[in-house]
Scaffold this motif. Structure first.
Motif, PDB file in Angstrom:
ATOM      1  N   SER A 186      -0.953   1.782  10.887  1.00 54.06           N
ATOM      2  CA  SER A 186      -1.981   2.669  10.343  1.00 54.06           C
ATOM      3  C   SER A 186      -2.468   2.190   8.977  1.00 54.06           C
ATOM      4  O   SER A 186      -3.652   2.318   8.657  1.00 54.06           O
ATOM      5  CB  SER A 186      -1.414   4.092  10.231  1.00 54.06           C
ATOM      6  N   SER A 187      -1.578   1.631   8.189  1.00 54.30           N
ATOM      7  CA  SER A 187      -1.971   1.118   6.868  1.00 54.30           C
ATOM      8  C   SER A 187      -2.958  -0.029   7.013  1.00 54.30           C
ATOM      9  O   SER A 187      -3.959  -0.105   6.283  1.00 54.30           O
ATOM     10  CB  SER A 187      -0.738   0.632   6.093  1.00 54.30           C
ATOM     11  N   SER A 190     -10.586  -0.242   7.452  1.00 51.21           N
ATOM     12  CA  SER A 190     -11.575   0.837   7.471  1.00 51.21           C
ATOM     13  C   SER A 190     -12.188   1.069   6.088  1.00 51.21           C
ATOM     14  O   SER A 190     -13.398   1.260   5.954  1.00 51.21           O
ATOM     15  CB  SER A 190     -10.900   2.117   7.976  1.00 51.21           C
ATOM     16  N   MET A 191     -11.360   1.034   5.070  1.00 49.05           N
ATOM     17  CA  MET A 191     -11.888   1.248   3.719  1.00 49.05           C
ATOM     18  C   MET A 191     -12.810   0.105   3.302  1.00 49.05           C
ATOM     19  O   MET A 191     -13.853   0.332   2.691  1.00 49.05           O
ATOM     20  CB  MET A 191     -10.734   1.402   2.716  1.00 49.05           C
ATOM     21  N   PRO A 248     -13.998   3.956  14.385  1.00 49.29           N
ATOM     22  CA  PRO A 248     -12.639   3.947  13.827  1.00 49.29           C
ATOM     23  C   PRO A 248     -11.958   2.622  14.180  1.00 49.29           C
ATOM     24  O   PRO A 248     -12.237   2.044  15.232  1.00 49.29           O
ATOM     25  CB  PRO A 248     -11.961   5.132  14.542  1.00 49.29           C
ATOM     26  N   GLU A 256      -6.276   1.324   8.049  1.00 49.05           N
ATOM     27  CA  GLU A 256      -6.962   2.002   6.945  1.00 49.05           C
ATOM     28  C   GLU A 256      -7.501   0.994   5.934  1.00 49.05           C
ATOM     29  O   GLU A 256      -8.585   1.189   5.373  1.00 49.05           O
ATOM     30  CB  GLU A 256      -6.000   2.987   6.266  1.00 49.05           C
ATOM     31  N   GLY A 280     -15.967   0.462   5.467  1.00 50.40           N
ATOM     32  CA  GLY A 280     -16.669   1.705   5.100  1.00 50.40           C
ATOM     33  C   GLY A 280     -17.439   1.558   3.804  1.00 50.40           C
ATOM     34  O   GLY A 280     -18.573   2.022   3.678  1.00 50.40           O
ATOM     35  N   MET A 333       0.827  -1.216   0.000  1.00 52.81           N
ATOM     36  CA  MET A 333       0.000   0.000   0.000  1.00 52.81           C
ATOM     37  C   MET A 333       0.859   1.262   0.000  1.00 52.81           C
ATOM     38  O   MET A 333       0.527   2.264  -0.626  1.00 52.81           O
ATOM     39  CB  MET A 333      -0.903   0.014   1.243  1.00 52.81           C
TER      40      MET A 333
END
Lengths: 154, 134
Positions: free
Chosen positions: A86-87, A93-94, A114, A90, A97, A72
């Motif tokens: 964090s990657s 999360s993506m 989150p 995310e 989401g 990523m």
């Protein structure tokens, strides 16, 4: 268990992994378990609330997490750095989401927390058991298990 | 993720930009995209409160705003920024992109909405559109 929602979560996650994490095999099977099977070294957890409630846990080996994050980021990472953590957050999360968006557009109000990423060994600690559907996603960097628990509010 | 190609300037230099996302990965990713546009100065905020403070201090030309954040979430943050500065140019970038949420963001004052994952070209197009319409 809202199986219709589970399908959306699985399809959304598999599609996103193909977009962001390189070649990914289609999810061949879903397995019903009495509780999440998560227990590998890296877990990303997202809570679900609204007209239904539950949670999604992504779990994977440290090697897989570091390699996925490197893909990523477009550069290799030496280990579980804050940016790798964090990657992975995310990525989860993506995926969720996007699924949440589809579910809301279909008429059910659902929101997500989150993501929280936990790292370590022997990460198995649940105070309650919830029936969970487990979808293995096979990436070129190793398997990511998606543990999905979601139920209508009584 | 997506390759970052060298692209020509998108506006008169320098364009100032505030990136608001609780995810360090997304701040890194968006900053790298913005850096690929010539003449952009990017700053960052990791939550809504920090964004409001930094917006007041920097008055950036463009704000890139996440929605799902701990504490004050993105739509509320946009509302507060736009209440204080109705000319603020905010582009929402979020994985949560259902119709009602997009409408909420636009009603709060956002000028554009990009679902994650965002590509360099989508970002570039959004910035050009927002700059040209204001």
């Amino acid at each position: 268990m809202r199986l219709d929602f589970v399908r959306i979560f699985v399809d959304s996650t598999a599609k996103l992994f193909k977009e962001l994490a390189g070649p990914t095999a289609d999810v061949s099977s879903l397995t019903m378990r009495p509780s999440p099977v998560a227990g590998r070294e890296v877990m990303a957890i997202i809570g679900l609330s609204g007209e239904a409630q539950g949670r999604v846990i992504f779990d994977m080996d440290l090697f897989t997490a570091v390699q996925l994050a490197g893909h990523m980021l477009g550069e290799p990472s030496p280990g579980m750095t804050p940016l790798v953590r964090s990657s992975i957050a995310e990525l989860a999360s993506m995926a969720i989401g996007r699924a949440i968006s589809q579910i809301n557009d279909n008429g059910t109000r659902l929101s997500m927390s989150p993501p929280t990423v936990i790292t370590g060994s022997n990460l198995v600690s649940y105070d309650q058991c919830f029936e969970t559907l487990v979808a293995p996603i096979h990436t070129v960097y190793g398997e990511v298990r998606v543990n999905i628990t979601i139920q209508d509010l009584d | 993720m997506h390759s970052i190609d060298e692209v020509p300037p998108i506006a008169k230099s320098p364009l100032t930009c505030l990136i608001v996302d609780d995810s360090a990965f997304m701040r890194f990713h968006l900053r790298r995209m913005m850096d690929s546009f010539d003449g952009v100065i990017a700053s960052e905020a990791a939550n809504g409160s920090e964004a409001i403070r930094e917006y007041g201090r920097l008055r950036p030309d463009i704000v890139l705003m996440d929605i799902v954040m701990p504490g004050m979430e993105g739509v509320e943050t946009v509302k507060r920024i736009c209440d204080a500065d109705p000319k603020a140019r905010v582009i929402m970038i979020s994985s949560v992109s259902y119709k009602e949420k997009v409408a909420e963001a636009i009603a709060a004052g956002a000028k554009w909405f990009i679902p994650k994952p965002v590509t360099t070209e989508e970002l570039r197009r959004a910035i050009e559109n927002v700059l040209s319409s204001s």
